[in-house]
Design a protein around this motif. Structure first.
Motif, PDB file in Angstrom:
ATOM      1  N   TYR A 216      21.740  41.170  59.811  1.00 10.31           N
ATOM      2  CA  TYR A 216      20.475  40.566  60.214  1.00 10.31           C
ATOM      3  C   TYR A 216      19.723  41.490  61.180  1.00 10.31           C
ATOM      4  N   PRO A 217      18.421  41.292  61.333  1.00  9.36           N
ATOM      5  CA  PRO A 217      17.617  42.230  62.134  1.00  9.36           C
ATOM      6  C   PRO A 217      17.922  42.230  63.623  1.00  9.36           C
ATOM      7  N   SER A 218      18.708  41.266  64.094  1.00  2.00           N
ATOM      8  CA  SER A 218      19.081  41.259  65.515  1.00  2.00           C
ATOM      9  C   SER A 218      20.071  42.369  65.848  1.00  2.00           C
ATOM     10  N   ILE A 219      20.680  42.979  64.829  1.00  2.55           N
ATOM     11  CA  ILE A 219      21.663  44.046  65.033  1.00  2.55           C
ATOM     12  C   ILE A 219      21.004  45.321  65.551  1.00  2.55           C
ATOM     13  N   TRP A 220      19.717  45.485  65.237  1.00  2.97           N
ATOM     14  CA  TRP A 220      18.984  46.686  65.663  1.00  2.97           C
ATOM     15  C   TRP A 220      17.595  46.290  66.145  1.00  2.97           C
ATOM     16  N   ARG A 221      16.957  47.187  66.852  1.00  6.53           N
ATOM     17  CA  ARG A 221      15.605  46.891  67.336  1.00  6.53           C
ATOM     18  C   ARG A 221      14.783  48.165  67.444  1.00  6.53           C
ATOM     19  N   ILE A 222      13.477  47.970  67.500  1.00 10.28           N
ATOM     20  CA  ILE A 222      12.548  49.066  67.725  1.00 10.28           C
ATOM     21  C   ILE A 222      12.057  48.971  69.169  1.00 10.28           C
ATOM     22  N   ILE A 223      12.170  50.057  69.900  1.00  7.98           N
ATOM     23  CA  ILE A 223      11.763  50.089  71.305  1.00  7.98           C
ATOM     24  C   ILE A 223      10.493  50.913  71.447  1.00  7.98           C
ATOM     25  N   TYR A 224       9.493  50.341  72.111  1.00  9.42           N
ATOM     26  CA  TYR A 224       8.260  51.062  72.423  1.00  9.42           C
ATOM     27  C   TYR A 224       8.267  51.339  73.920  1.00  9.42           C
ATOM     28  N   LYS A 225       8.406  52.600  74.295  1.00 12.41           N
ATOM     29  CA  LYS A 225       8.484  52.976  75.710  1.00 12.41           C
ATOM     30  C   LYS A 225       7.479  54.081  75.985  1.00 12.41           C
ATOM     31  N   ASP A 226       6.501  53.777  76.837  1.00 14.26           N
ATOM     32  CA  ASP A 226       5.380  54.682  77.076  1.00 14.26           C
ATOM     33  C   ASP A 226       4.728  54.993  75.729  1.00 14.26           C
ATOM     34  N   LYS A 227       4.687  56.244  75.334  1.00 13.24           N
ATOM     35  CA  LYS A 227       4.117  56.600  74.034  1.00 13.24           C
ATOM     36  C   LYS A 227       5.207  56.945  73.017  1.00 13.24           C
ATOM     37  N   ASN A 228       6.436  56.617  73.347  1.00 15.58           N
ATOM     38  CA  ASN A 228       7.565  56.939  72.477  1.00 15.58           C
ATOM     39  C   ASN A 228       8.087  55.699  71.763  1.00 15.58           C
ATOM     40  N   ILE A 229       8.627  55.915  70.563  1.00 18.86           N
ATOM     41  CA  ILE A 229       9.179  54.828  69.758  1.00 18.86           C
ATOM     42  C   ILE A 229      10.608  55.196  69.380  1.00 18.86           C
ATOM     43  N   TYR A 230      11.514  54.224  69.490  1.00 16.36           N
ATOM     44  CA  TYR A 230      12.915  54.480  69.189  1.00 16.36           C
ATOM     45  C   TYR A 230      13.502  53.369  68.316  1.00 16.36           C
ATOM     46  N   ILE A 238      17.609  56.535  68.076  1.00 17.99           N
ATOM     47  CA  ILE A 238      16.952  57.554  67.260  1.00 17.99           C
ATOM     48  C   ILE A 238      15.455  57.538  67.531  1.00 17.99           C
ATOM     49  N   SER A 239      14.924  58.688  67.862  1.00 13.51           N
ATOM     50  CA  SER A 239      13.492  58.805  68.127  1.00 13.51           C
ATOM     51  C   SER A 239      12.707  58.752  66.816  1.00 13.51           C
ATOM     52  N   ILE A 240      11.644  57.939  66.812  1.00 14.09           N
ATOM     53  CA  ILE A 240      10.763  57.848  65.649  1.00 14.09           C
ATOM     54  C   ILE A 240       9.459  58.542  65.997  1.00 14.09           C
ATOM     55  N   ARG A 241       9.328  59.771  65.517  1.00  9.48           N
ATOM     56  CA  ARG A 241       8.118  60.555  65.774  1.00  9.48           C
ATOM     57  C   ARG A 241       7.430  60.842  64.453  1.00  9.48           C
ATOM     58  N   SER A 242       6.153  60.530  64.370  1.00 14.16           N
ATOM     59  CA  SER A 242       5.449  60.743  63.112  1.00 14.16           C
ATOM     60  C   SER A 242       3.947  60.790  63.334  1.00 14.16           C
ATOM     61  N   ASN A 243       3.294  61.665  62.588  1.00 13.56           N
ATOM     62  CA  ASN A 243       1.834  61.701  62.565  1.00 13.56           C
ATOM     63  C   ASN A 243       1.274  60.875  61.413  1.00 13.56           C
ATOM     64  N   TYR A 244       2.176  60.266  60.627  1.00  5.81           N
ATOM     65  CA  TYR A 244       1.745  59.585  59.405  1.00  5.81           C
ATOM     66  C   TYR A 244       2.058  58.090  59.383  1.00  5.81           C
ATOM     67  N   ILE A 245       2.935  57.636  60.258  1.00  7.13           N
ATOM     68  CA  ILE A 245       3.342  56.225  60.250  1.00  7.13           C
ATOM     69  C   ILE A 245       2.677  55.534  61.435  1.00  7.13           C
ATOM     70  N   HIS A 246       1.730  54.647  61.160  1.00  4.57           N
ATOM     71  CA  HIS A 246       0.853  54.168  62.226  1.00  4.57           C
ATOM     72  C   HIS A 246       1.074  52.719  62.672  1.00  4.57           C
ATOM     73  N   SER A 247       1.517  51.839  61.794  1.00  3.34           N
ATOM     74  CA  SER A 247       1.553  50.425  62.182  1.00  3.34           C
ATOM     75  C   SER A 247       2.963  49.963  62.525  1.00  3.34           C
ATOM     76  N   LYS A 248       3.020  48.875  63.290  1.00  2.00           N
ATOM     77  CA  LYS A 248       4.306  48.291  63.673  1.00  2.00           C
ATOM     78  C   LYS A 248       5.081  47.838  62.439  1.00  2.00           C
ATOM     79  N   GLY A 249       4.365  47.289  61.454  1.00  2.00           N
ATOM     80  CA  GLY A 249       5.029  46.846  60.239  1.00  2.00           C
ATOM     81  C   GLY A 249       5.723  47.980  59.519  1.00  2.00           C
ATOM     82  N   LEU A 250       5.052  49.118  59.418  1.00  2.00           N
ATOM     83  CA  LEU A 250       5.657  50.286  58.779  1.00  2.00           C
ATOM     84  C   LEU A 250       6.846  50.804  59.584  1.00  2.00           C
ATOM     85  N   ILE A 251       6.712  50.794  60.909  1.00  2.00           N
ATOM     86  CA  ILE A 251       7.818  51.228  61.774  1.00  2.00           C
ATOM     87  C   ILE A 251       9.037  50.323  61.570  1.00  2.00           C
TER      88      ILE A 251
END
Length: 418
Positions: A216-230, A238-251
């Motif tokens: 279930y999705p509670s096992i993992w999460r997406i963290i938004y910290k300053d301008k960084n996404i993990y 794991i750092s999620i860095r991209s110039n092409y992936i823009h929305s929270k849904g896609l993340i």
């Protein structure tokens, strides 16, 4: 590509484009073909209402970065029939499609167009012998022609929301969840993506008796910290860095694919290095070059997004409201996608909307119908005769973003003309 378009039009006349739910026809055809589906190594199903393509694409990138091969089946295609089927390191050829269609037609089984394309994929993937074979489901899942595996290696469910209500009774989120996750295998690994809390409770209730291993999705999460996404779970960050992936849904969909990839023993550092390379065509995609780009000023950006549900509209809205420049819209949509409700999500975003009828789509709203919807919601609105006319009505020296939205079929037409 002209030959491909001509051939696809021929297929639409020969095979019903109308969705016909049920598994009896495709199972009969598979049996007559000596069950090529049994030759597919590590079959994977990706289902849900929104996010199937981005989850599938991300997983494909991770697996191939790991030195393994994939075949994939997506639906619909944006502008080229061949893009529905990926085989190791290339898209299927038109000659291969013709060859497999000829073989299938000799079976004398009455098939829908989607069933035919599913069978072509299975035959092509069986021959390709890939490490993983990943199928995006079509409508719902219970009677979808991709639901053909007893023991897939995994089945992943992205966000579920209220779509395709015309195909179910009662028309509730409970029934949608039942038709999607209530018919998952009892002998697989099930992954549930990020959901509305109410929807997640419904899903858990339906899967209570399922014997598969369920993540279930509670096992993992997406963290938004300053301008960084993990991406983060109990063992990995794991750092999620991209110039092409823009929305929270896609993340969120990338996050689901990361969790699956980690469970398939793909190195987290490799995943992190691969993320910046991932692109989702037609999903919050800026046109960087092409014929349409040449029609606008250097100060004008063109953004294409196939959003057509309330959930995908909210994702697009949340991204657009972060942009500090005027935003205009060219809107085409199908009648069964609830255009009135869809447009309500963009209050205060667009300086002007140009409405247009999606070419060659029987179910498309007329430009007048969409204009009237926009007027009732107090938008500044005009209609366009065609794609070029829509840009002519918005083009100026003003720095701006022009958003094409409302349908994957519309975005496919835009990209094809670019």
């Amino acid at each position: 590509m002209v030959d491909t378009e001509v051939y696809y039009n021929q297929l639409q006349k020969k095979y019903s484009r109308r969705i016909t739910l049920g598994l009896s026809r495709i199972k009969k055809a598979l049996s007559l073909l000596n069950n090529p589906d049994l030759k597919l190594i590590r079959p994977c199903n990706i289902l849900g209402s929104d996010g199937k393509f981005s989850c599938l694409t991300s997983l494909k990138y991770f697996i191939e970065a790991n030195g393994q091969s994939t075949s994939t089946f997506i639906s619909p295609h944006l502008y080229d029939l061949r893009s529905r089927i990926w085989l190791k390191n290339r898209f299927i050829s038109l000659n291969e499609i013709k060859k497999y269609e000829k073989k299938i037609s000799k079976l004398k089984v009455k098939l829908s167009l989607f069933e035919l394309l599913t069978l072509i994929y299975v035959l092509a993937a069986a021959k390709a012998k890939c490490s993983y074979n990943i199928l995006e489901s079509g409508l719902l899942f219970k009677k979808d022609s991709s639901n053909i595996f007893k023991k897939p290696i995994l089945q992943a469910c992205t966000n579920i929301n209220k779509q395709h209500l015309e195909w179910i009774s009662p028309k509730t989120i409970n029934e949608i969840c039942k038709q999607k996750v209530g018919y998952l295998s009892n002998q697989t690994n099930i992954y549930i993506g990020k959901q509305n809390p109410k929807t997640l409770r419904i899903i858990k209730g339906i899967l209570k008796k399922n014997k598969s291993t369920i993540t279930y999705p509670s096992i993992w999460r997406i963290i938004y910290k300053d301008k960084n996404i993990y991406y983060k779970d109990n063992r990995h960050k794991i750092s999620i860095r991209s110039n092409y992936i823009h929305s929270k849904g896609l993340i969120d969909n990338v996050g689901l694919a990361i969790k699956i990839a980690l469970d398939q023993k793909i190195d987290p550092k490799l995943i992190e290095r691969t993320i910046p390379k991932i692109k989702f065509e037609g999903r919050l995609q800026y046109l960087e070059k092409g014929k349409l780009k040449k029609l606008v000023n250097k100060n004008e950006k063109i953004l294409c997004d196939g959003a057509h549900s309330n959930t995908s509209a909210q994702n697009l809205y949340n991204y657009l409201k972060t942009l500090n420049m005027p935003i205009y819209c060219v809107w085409g949509m199908q009648k069964n996608k609830l255009p009135n409700e869809f447009l309500k999500n963009f209050k205060g975003i667009f300086k002007k909307i140009i409405t247009i009828r999606i070419p060659n789509e029987k179910n498309a709203c007329s430009s007048i119908e969409l204009k009237n919807i926009a007027l009732r919601q107090n938008y500044n609105v005009d209609i366009a005769k065609n794609l070029k006319d829509s840009l002519n009505k918005l083009h100026s020296k003003e720095k701006k973003i022009i958003v094409f939205m409302g349908s994957l079929y519309w975005i496919g037409y835009v990209l094809k003309n670019n």
